[in-house]
Structure formats: C-alpha cells, structure tokens
Motif scaffolding. Structure first.
Motif, short mmCIF file in Angstrom:
data_model
loop_
_atom_site.label_atom_id
_atom_site.label_comp_id
_atom_site.label_asym_id
_atom_site.label_seq_id
_atom_site.Cartn_x
_atom_site.Cartn_y
_atom_site.Cartn_z
N HIS A 64 49.16 40.18 39.42
CA HIS A 64 48.34 40.44 40.65
C HIS A 64 47.27 39.17 40.67
O HIS A 64 47.18 38.37 40.22
CB HIS A 64 47.58 41.69 40.25
N ASP A 66 43.16 39.00 42.40
CA ASP A 66 41.99 39.88 42.48
C ASP A 66 41.35 39.95 43.74
O ASP A 66 41.49 39.25 44.41
CB ASP A 66 41.00 39.54 41.33
N HIS A 117 47.72 36.12 38.29
CA HIS A 117 47.53 36.39 36.65
C HIS A 117 48.37 37.46 36.27
O HIS A 117 48.48 38.42 37.07
CB HIS A 117 46.42 35.98 36.38
N TRP A 133 34.54 41.24 38.83
CA TRP A 133 35.13 40.60 40.09
C TRP A 133 34.01 40.36 41.11
O TRP A 133 33.29 41.29 41.61
CB TRP A 133 36.05 41.76 41.03
FE LIG Z 1 42.90 40.36 37.39
#
Ligand SMILES: [Fe+2]
Ligand SMILES: O=C(O)CCC(=O)C(=O)O
Length: 184
Positions: A64, A66, A117, A133
């Motif tokens: 995925h 982020d 990643h 995040w």
């Molecule tokens: Fe991630």
C-alpha cells in the motif's frame, strides 16, 4: 490488515506527547530529508500496529501507500524475526525492486507516504510499531495523496479533516455552520 492496532488520539496521547514531537521535531527533520514531499507538517494520524507470530495475530501487511505526506514508523517493542518493511518506489512510478528495511528494536524509518511498501510476514515473536502518518495541508490541498487529483476542499466536521485545510478567509463560525449543514 491491522486488527490489533490502537489509534493514539483515542488514548489521549496527542496533546502532551505526539503534538510537540511531530510539530516541533519530526517537522524539521522531514522538511530537511524529504523536501520534495512535504511542507510544514500541520496534522497527523498516529496508530500502532502489532504483529504476533504465535497467537492468532496479524503477521504481515499488504502492499500500500499511506494517506500521508511523510510517515515515521518506529518500533516500540517486541523481539521478532522476519517482519521487514519492503519498499518498491513511488506509487506514481513503475514498481522497483524491493528495498527491505529490517528495523531493530526501538529504531524507526522515515519515508514518503507515496512510497509503495508492505510489511513482510513475521516468522517469530512479536513486533509492535508506532506509525505516524504526517500530513502537510500545503501539499495535499493541491494534490490528494490517495487519488492524485486536485481535491475540492470543503469544510468538514471539526474532528476529522484528513489533513486537508480549508483555504484562508473562511471564519471559524462560518466553517462550523457549513460543517453542521453538511454532516448533521
Ligand atoms: Fe504504511
Ligand atoms: O508494519 C509496519 O512496520 C508498516 C505499517 C504500515 O506501513 C502502515 O500501517 O501504514
């Protein structure tokens, strides 16, 4: 899938701990190391991930990118084998060969949210990480990091703005009224 993580704001870890850490420290480092990906960090979403090879735990996380301009991923405990974080280049480019990062206990990795990643399967023990995040409204207001389109930014409810910021000129009262209209 992340079934066992917790959201740090729900535990009250933000005001005293993560706000100063991210806005005063991570902000400076991220703008120095990843200037192409972030401007001032002005909001974040922090949560944990917990992998456990022995119990009915999560073992890995699928590929995925982020919902973040930059991500700080720090190990906060456990002893484990496997569980490398593998990076495959920016989601907007052709996938590259894996670059695997084997985090040591207590160590972290800072990366662009846009980096593809995944977490490789843990084969023994437990790995507990804190994922931050970090968002920069100066960047995401022009380019949504999820769909790569220019977003139309509207006022939203005051608890969950996903890192976008209503451009200046809208008073707090007007914003509140608009969000009540939209979401009540
Ligand atoms: Fe991630
Ligand atoms: O398991 C990890 O260390 C990575 C977790 C991750 O990439 C995420 O939650 O966004």
């Amino acid at each position: 899938m992340n079934r066992y993580g917790i959201i740090m704001s729900e535990l009250g870890f933000c005001a005293e701990l993560l706000d100063p850490f991210i806005f005063q420290h991570v902000d400076v480092i991220a703008r120095k190391l990843l200037p192409a990906f972030c401007e001032t960090l002005d909001s974040y979403r922090a949560f944990t991930v917990l992998y456990d090879a022995e119990k009915d735990g999560d073992r890995e996380l699928a590929m995925h990118y982020d919902n973040a301009e930059v991500t700080l991923n720090v190990n906060i405990g456990g002893t484990w084998e496997g569980g490398q974080v593998a990076f495959y280049g920016l989601a907007t480019r052709e996938e590259t060969e894996a670059l695997e990062v084997s985090l040591k206990r207590g160590h972290g990795v800072l990366h662009a949210g846009l980096e593809l990643h995944k977490a490789q399967p843990i084969t023994q023990g437990r790995r507990h990480n804190l994922i931050m995040w970090c968002r920069s409204s100066g960047i995401r207001n022009d380019l949504c990091p999820m769909c790569f389109q220019e977003p139309r930014v509207l006022p939203t409810n005051k608890f969950y703005h996903e890192g976008f910021a209503v451009p200046g000129g809208v008073s707090a009262d007007a914003t509140r009224e608009m969000s009540e209209d939209l979401y009540d």
